[in-house]
Write an enzyme that holds these catalytic residues in place. Sequence first.
Site, PDB file in Angstrom:
ATOM      1  N   CYS A  14       0.811  -1.236   0.000  1.00  0.00           N
ATOM      2  CA  CYS A  14       0.000   0.000   0.000  1.00  0.00           C
ATOM      3  C   CYS A  14       0.845   1.287   0.000  1.00  0.00           C
ATOM      4  O   CYS A  14       1.665   1.516   0.893  1.00  0.00           O
ATOM      5  CB  CYS A  14      -0.919   0.003   1.217  1.00  0.00           C
ATOM      6  SG  CYS A  14      -1.901   1.508   1.332  1.00  0.00           S
ATOM      7  N   VAL A  54      -6.285   0.446   5.184  1.00  0.00           N
ATOM      8  CA  VAL A  54      -5.003   0.730   5.826  1.00  0.00           C
ATOM      9  C   VAL A  54      -4.423   1.993   5.182  1.00  0.00           C
ATOM     10  O   VAL A  54      -4.766   2.293   4.036  1.00  0.00           O
ATOM     11  CB  VAL A  54      -4.011  -0.459   5.646  1.00  0.00           C
ATOM     12  CG1 VAL A  54      -4.459  -1.651   6.446  1.00  0.00           C
ATOM     13  CG2 VAL A  54      -3.783  -0.822   4.190  1.00  0.00           C
ATOM     14  N   SER A  68      -3.937   8.366   5.830  1.00  0.00           N
ATOM     15  CA  SER A  68      -2.476   8.488   5.839  1.00  0.00           C
ATOM     16  C   SER A  68      -1.980   9.932   5.967  1.00  0.00           C
ATOM     17  O   SER A  68      -0.978  10.187   6.637  1.00  0.00           O
ATOM     18  CB  SER A  68      -1.891   7.849   4.570  1.00  0.00           C
ATOM     19  OG  SER A  68      -2.388   8.499   3.425  1.00  0.00           O
TER      20      SER A  68
HETATM   21  N1  LIG Z   1      -7.388   7.868   1.783  1.00  0.00           N
HETATM   22  C1  LIG Z   1      -6.830   6.685   2.419  1.00  0.00           C
HETATM   23  C2  LIG Z   1      -6.645   5.633   1.360  1.00  0.00           C
HETATM   24  C3  LIG Z   1      -6.153   4.308   1.952  1.00  0.00           C
HETATM   25  C4  LIG Z   1      -6.390   3.148   0.995  1.00  0.00           C
HETATM   26  O1  LIG Z   1      -7.041   3.297  -0.055  1.00  0.00           O
HETATM   27  N2  LIG Z   1      -5.857   1.986   1.376  1.00  0.00           N
HETATM   28  C5  LIG Z   1      -6.088   0.800   0.576  1.00  0.00           C
HETATM   29  C6  LIG Z   1      -4.821  -0.017   0.381  1.00  0.00           C
HETATM   30  S1  LIG Z   1      -3.596   0.882  -0.481  1.00  0.00           S
HETATM   31  C7  LIG Z   1      -7.064  -0.103   1.308  1.00  0.00           C
HETATM   32  O2  LIG Z   1      -6.946  -0.279   2.502  1.00  0.00           O
HETATM   33  N3  LIG Z   1      -7.974  -0.702   0.579  1.00  0.00           N
HETATM   34  C8  LIG Z   1      -8.866  -1.660   1.130  1.00  0.00           C
HETATM   35  C9  LIG Z   1     -10.261  -1.476   0.635  1.00  0.00           C
HETATM   36  O3  LIG Z   1     -10.540  -0.413   0.039  1.00  0.00           O
HETATM   37  O4  LIG Z   1     -11.062  -2.391   0.836  1.00  0.00           O
HETATM   38  C10 LIG Z   1      -5.509   7.039   3.090  1.00  0.00           C
HETATM   39  O5  LIG Z   1      -4.846   7.986   2.632  1.00  0.00           O
HETATM   40  O6  LIG Z   1      -5.170   6.433   4.118  1.00  0.00           O
END
Ligand SMILES: N[C@@H](CCC(=O)N[C@@H](CS)C(=O)NCC(=O)O)C(=O)O
Length: 228
Positions: A14, A54, A68
């Site tokens: 990620c 995450v 994040s």
């Molecule tokens: N806006 C969030 C985006 C986080 C994100 O998209 N994480 C992805 C992995 S890179 C995730 O956990 N995806 C799981 C899902 O959407 O089910 C941040 O900046 O933390």
Amino acid sequence: MKHPEYQLISHHLCPYVQRAVIVLQEQEIPFKRRNIDLANKPEWFLKLSPLGKVPLLLVDDDTVLFESAVIAEYLNEVSNGKMLAKDALLKARQRAWVEFASSSIVNIGQIYNAPDDETFNAAYESLGDKWKTLEANLATGKWFGGNDFSLVDAAFAPVFRYFDVIEPLTGIDFFKDVRKVRRWRANLATRPSVRNAVANDYEQRLIGFLANRDSTVGNLARAVAVAA
Ligand SMILES: N[C@@H](CCC(=O)N[C@@H](CS)C(=O)NCC(=O)O)C(=O)O
């Protein structure tokens, strides 16, 4: 400086997790990293994570931070604060460029999910426009804003890392028209906090992830994965 106990709930690939890891390392903040399988999210994670995404930062096992950019700012603020400007206007601009990094990640998803040449080319153009905007806004110096490594650098390093895999797979130079961005990308790749934000098997794992896509890039990744 005495910090609370930090645990970063993560995933191997990620890019948003990598941002947080880069800041933790830049600020020399001790933490534990716990990777989870996003295809099979554990129950405890779903209870903790408001969006099911995450990274999560667990603070002293009882407080959960998500998003994040927020985690990165918090970590910077509870350490020496050097990764953001003090001046309100400069700081607002840095935050805006962090958001720009997030929107570039959306373009990268469009690239690796593109099912045909037409969709791929449209995504390539959109990303190219982003790179040109960056090129026009890069300061003179090693990092985005000049000589200080900031949260903007921490946000873009994981964006550029995708191309360490996508460029060899596709044979396309994604940075051919943006000389300054190319140099910035190379500088970021040398920074220890950036290098250590992923494990040694990152590239193999990314190829495996891409190979699961029903797309042009997915086909190329499958060919490499089968040959390996
Ligand atoms: N806006 C969030 C985006 C986080 C994100 O998209 N994480 C992805 C992995 S890179 C995730 O956990 N995806 C799981 C899902 O959407 O089910 C941040 O900046 O933390």
